[in-house]
Design a protein around this motif. Structure first.
Motif, PDB file in Angstrom:
ATOM      1  N   ASN A 159     -24.318 -31.743 -25.496  1.00 38.75           N
ATOM      2  CA  ASN A 159     -24.709 -33.028 -24.946  1.00 38.75           C
ATOM      3  C   ASN A 159     -24.118 -33.156 -23.552  1.00 38.75           C
ATOM      4  N   ARG A 160     -24.946 -33.614 -22.621  1.00 38.26           N
ATOM      5  CA  ARG A 160     -24.489 -33.776 -21.251  1.00 38.26           C
ATOM      6  C   ARG A 160     -24.498 -35.264 -20.902  1.00 38.26           C
ATOM      7  N   PRO A 161     -23.405 -35.972 -21.160  1.00 38.69           N
ATOM      8  CA  PRO A 161     -23.348 -37.400 -20.840  1.00 38.69           C
ATOM      9  C   PRO A 161     -23.276 -37.597 -19.324  1.00 38.69           C
ATOM     10  N   SER A 162     -23.568 -38.801 -18.907  1.00 37.02           N
ATOM     11  CA  SER A 162     -23.404 -39.117 -17.498  1.00 37.02           C
ATOM     12  C   SER A 162     -21.912 -39.082 -17.151  1.00 37.02           C
ATOM     13  N   LEU A 164     -20.136 -41.371 -15.804  1.00 33.25           N
ATOM     14  CA  LEU A 164     -19.527 -42.632 -16.226  1.00 33.25           C
ATOM     15  C   LEU A 164     -19.262 -42.637 -17.720  1.00 33.25           C
ATOM     16  N   ASP A 165     -20.240 -42.203 -18.513  1.00 30.94           N
ATOM     17  CA  ASP A 165     -20.068 -42.187 -19.964  1.00 30.94           C
ATOM     18  C   ASP A 165     -18.937 -41.253 -20.377  1.00 30.94           C
ATOM     19  N   PHE A 166     -18.845 -40.103 -19.725  1.00 29.86           N
ATOM     20  CA  PHE A 166     -17.851 -39.103 -20.124  1.00 29.86           C
ATOM     21  C   PHE A 166     -16.431 -39.534 -19.766  1.00 29.86           C
ATOM     22  N   HIS A 167     -16.266 -40.128 -18.590  1.00 33.71           N
ATOM     23  CA  HIS A 167     -14.921 -40.436 -18.122  1.00 33.71           C
ATOM     24  C   HIS A 167     -14.482 -41.876 -18.376  1.00 33.71           C
ATOM     25  N   VAL A 168     -15.441 -42.775 -18.621  1.00 35.64           N
ATOM     26  CA  VAL A 168     -15.079 -44.190 -18.792  1.00 35.64           C
ATOM     27  C   VAL A 168     -15.501 -44.721 -20.160  1.00 35.64           C
ATOM     28  N   THR A 169     -16.807 -44.681 -20.433  1.00 38.48           N
ATOM     29  CA  THR A 169     -17.333 -45.307 -21.643  1.00 38.48           C
ATOM     30  C   THR A 169     -16.786 -44.670 -22.910  1.00 38.48           C
ATOM     31  N   ALA A 192     -20.242 -26.780 -30.829  1.00 39.18           N
ATOM     32  CA  ALA A 192     -20.656 -27.955 -30.069  1.00 39.18           C
ATOM     33  C   ALA A 192     -19.844 -28.101 -28.798  1.00 39.18           C
ATOM     34  N   ILE A 193     -20.516 -28.575 -27.742  1.00 37.04           N
ATOM     35  CA  ILE A 193     -19.834 -28.878 -26.493  1.00 37.04           C
ATOM     36  C   ILE A 193     -20.416 -30.161 -25.911  1.00 37.04           C
ATOM     37  N   VAL A 194     -19.539 -31.016 -25.410  1.00 39.68           N
ATOM     38  CA  VAL A 194     -19.940 -32.254 -24.736  1.00 39.68           C
ATOM     39  C   VAL A 194     -19.234 -32.269 -23.390  1.00 39.68           C
ATOM     40  N   HIS A 195     -20.009 -32.250 -22.315  1.00 35.14           N
ATOM     41  CA  HIS A 195     -19.407 -32.203 -20.986  1.00 35.14           C
ATOM     42  C   HIS A 195     -20.464 -32.580 -19.948  1.00 35.14           C
ATOM     43  N   PRO A 196     -20.080 -33.253 -18.864  1.00 36.89           N
ATOM     44  CA  PRO A 196     -21.062 -33.639 -17.838  1.00 36.89           C
ATOM     45  C   PRO A 196     -21.443 -32.497 -16.903  1.00 36.89           C
ATOM     46  N   ASN A 197     -20.658 -31.407 -16.881  1.00 35.67           N
ATOM     47  CA  ASN A 197     -20.919 -30.305 -15.965  1.00 35.67           C
ATOM     48  C   ASN A 197     -21.936 -29.339 -16.574  1.00 35.67           C
TER      49      ASN A 197
END
Length: 216
Positions: A159-162, A164-169, A192-197
């Motif tokens: 999953n690639r969150p925005s 803002l979502d990754f660092h704040v929300t 599984a991996i979740v990261h904005p990059n």
């Protein structure tokens, strides 16, 4: 209340409203049922409605195929699809015989995706059979992850969150795991991996695909 609010993920304060207005919560997830019971709310755990249906599917062809499921919302698709396309191009350099398909939830997204995917097959009808006909699914949706598990199809989750979502929300969420299958079983059964990059996600997925002995 069948399929209750995800207060285990965020907004635990909502338990007070549930205690006041709900007699019984009916959950299809063991971890969720345990959480609700811990909050002092009468909870009943039942089998997931899809369990019996999805376990009845059988594969109808044997062509080697990887399926991409980048999400059900347009915002998810826009963030995640470039990673799927890049991964597909990298795999094709070594395994041109593998077929790729994009699995979407509705016709509207399928039409939009079809205009951008070139020669990748786009499927939205009879989606469960299309999933079953894959050797590997690369998914970005919790629901799709659980569906793949019930269909017994190997999968990778990303999953690639925005930013803002990754660092704040996500600081507001009470989660250490984002893949629904891993939440369901209480352990990591799906890589599984979740990261904005996107580059970090792409490298992770490529390493995991290369680890699959079925491709050698």
């Amino acid at each position: 209340f069948f399929l209750p609010p995800q207060i285990w993920a965020w907004g635990t304060f909502r338990k007070y409203f549930l205690k006041k207005w709900v007699d019984t919560v009916i959950s299809v997830f063991p971890f969720e049922a345990a959480f609700y019971k811990k909050q002092g709310i009468k909870t009943v755990l039942v089998d997931h409605p899809l369990t019996r249906e999805l376990q009845s599917y059988r594969r109808t062809d044997q062509k080697q195929r990887i399926g991409f499921m980048p999400g059900s919302r347009w915002s998810q698709y826009r963030r995640n699809m470039p990673i799927a396309r890049a991964l597909m191009n990298l795999i094709r350099q070594h395994r041109p015989d593998i077929e790729f398909c994009l699995l979407t939830y509705d016709a509207k997204l399928a039409r939009a995706a079809g205009a951008q995917c070139g020669n990748m097959l786009v499927i939205h009808e009879d989606r469960y059979q299309a999933m079953k006909n894959c050797d590997l699914l690369i998914v970005s949706s919790g629901t799709a992850s659980l569906e793949a598990t019930l269909l017994r199809v190997p999968q990778l989750f990303f999953n690639r969150p925005s930013f803002l979502d990754f660092h704040v929300t996500r600081g507001l969420l009470h989660l250490t795991e984002y893949c629904l299958t891993n939440l369901y079983f209480g352990r990591q059964v799906v890589p599984a991996i979740v990261h904005p990059n996107p580059k970090r996600i792409l490298q992770y997925l490529l390493e995991k695909v290369e680890d699959q002995s079925r491709w050698h």
